[in-house]
Design a protein around this motif. Structure first.
Motif, short mmCIF file in Angstrom:
data_model
loop_
_atom_site.label_atom_id
_atom_site.label_comp_id
_atom_site.label_asym_id
_atom_site.label_seq_id
_atom_site.Cartn_x
_atom_site.Cartn_y
_atom_site.Cartn_z
N MET A 1 63.74 -17.55 0.55
CA MET A 1 62.89 -16.89 -0.41
C MET A 1 63.67 -16.63 -1.69
O MET A 1 64.83 -16.28 -1.67
CB MET A 1 62.38 -15.59 0.19
N LYS A 2 63.01 -16.78 -2.82
CA LYS A 2 63.67 -16.62 -4.11
C LYS A 2 63.91 -15.14 -4.40
O LYS A 2 63.07 -14.29 -4.12
CB LYS A 2 62.81 -17.21 -5.21
N THR A 3 65.03 -14.86 -5.00
CA THR A 3 65.31 -13.50 -5.42
C THR A 3 64.56 -13.21 -6.70
O THR A 3 64.11 -14.12 -7.41
CB THR A 3 66.82 -13.29 -5.64
N SER A 4 64.46 -11.94 -7.03
CA SER A 4 63.75 -11.53 -8.23
C SER A 4 64.40 -12.14 -9.49
O SER A 4 63.71 -12.60 -10.38
CB SER A 4 63.73 -10.02 -8.31
N ALA A 5 65.72 -12.13 -9.54
CA ALA A 5 66.41 -12.67 -10.71
C ALA A 5 66.19 -14.18 -10.84
O ALA A 5 65.98 -14.69 -11.94
CB ALA A 5 67.90 -12.36 -10.63
N THR A 6 66.24 -14.88 -9.72
CA THR A 6 66.02 -16.33 -9.74
C THR A 6 64.60 -16.65 -10.20
O THR A 6 64.37 -17.56 -10.99
CB THR A 6 66.26 -16.93 -8.33
N TRP A 7 63.66 -15.90 -9.70
CA TRP A 7 62.26 -16.11 -10.06
C TRP A 7 62.04 -15.85 -11.56
O TRP A 7 61.39 -16.62 -12.24
CB TRP A 7 61.38 -15.19 -9.23
N ARG A 8 62.62 -14.80 -12.09
CA ARG A 8 62.50 -14.49 -13.52
C ARG A 8 63.14 -15.58 -14.37
O ARG A 8 62.59 -15.98 -15.39
CB ARG A 8 63.15 -13.15 -13.82
N LEU A 9 64.30 -16.05 -13.94
CA LEU A 9 64.98 -17.13 -14.67
C LEU A 9 64.13 -18.39 -14.69
O LEU A 9 63.99 -19.04 -15.72
CB LEU A 9 66.35 -17.42 -14.04
N TRP A 10 63.52 -18.70 -13.56
CA TRP A 10 62.65 -19.89 -13.48
C TRP A 10 61.47 -19.74 -14.43
O TRP A 10 61.11 -20.67 -15.13
CB TRP A 10 62.19 -20.09 -12.03
N LEU A 11 60.86 -18.56 -14.47
CA LEU A 11 59.72 -18.33 -15.36
C LEU A 11 60.13 -18.44 -16.83
O LEU A 11 59.41 -19.01 -17.65
CB LEU A 11 59.11 -16.95 -15.10
#
Length: 150
Positions: A1-11
């Motif tokens: 599962m993606k971490t919050s920071a990874t998800w924000r970076l991807w967005l």
């Protein structure tokens, strides 16, 4: 599962790339164009659509790029592009079931054509190929479901 920071970076990265494409005057992906067209369709447009369909079926247009995806029984796949005007094309294999990019390729065309052959895909998932080039815009292949055979 993606971490919050990874998800924000991807967005952030995705937003930046789409913003850059928009400022360069590149068309939106095909799904956005279809949604926009279907919501503004008027019955008065039918005659115009019939005229376009008649012209399109009566002419062999070799200038339209075409992208196809084939998945073999062992899970290997082949992505084939034909009639591209660009010399370099970005190609993505997308897991439609999970809405994720599986692979990304940057290929050179040979007389407007290219073929990518690569590894295995997962059982029970549906895939499609998507390509982009400045000369040809966005192309989307057929969707292919891969079912495992025991």
């Amino acid at each position: 599962m993606k971490t919050s920071a990874t998800w924000r970076l991807w967005l952030i990265i995705t937003g930046a790339v789409l913003g850059l494409l928009a400022t360069m005057g590149v068309a939106a992906p095909a799904t956005a164009a279809v949604a926009a067209h279907s919501s503004s369709y008027d019955h008065r447009d039918r005659d115009h659509d019939r005229e376009w369909d008649d012209w399109d079926h009566g002419h062999d247009d070799d200038e339209d790029a075409e992208l196809t995806l084939r998945i073999f029984r062992d899970g290997d796949y082949r992505i084939r592009g034909e009639d591209y005007d660009a010399r370099r094309v970005h190609v993505w294999l997308v897991n439609v079931s999970r809405d994720r990019v599986v692979e990304h390729y940057r290929v050179r065309t040979d007389d407007g054509e290219f073929t990518i052959r690569d590894g295995e895909v997962r059982c029970g998932r549906t895939y499609k190929a998507v390509s982009f080039s400045r000369a040809d815009g966005w192309e989307v292949s057929n969707k292919v479901s891969f079912r495992c055979h025991d």
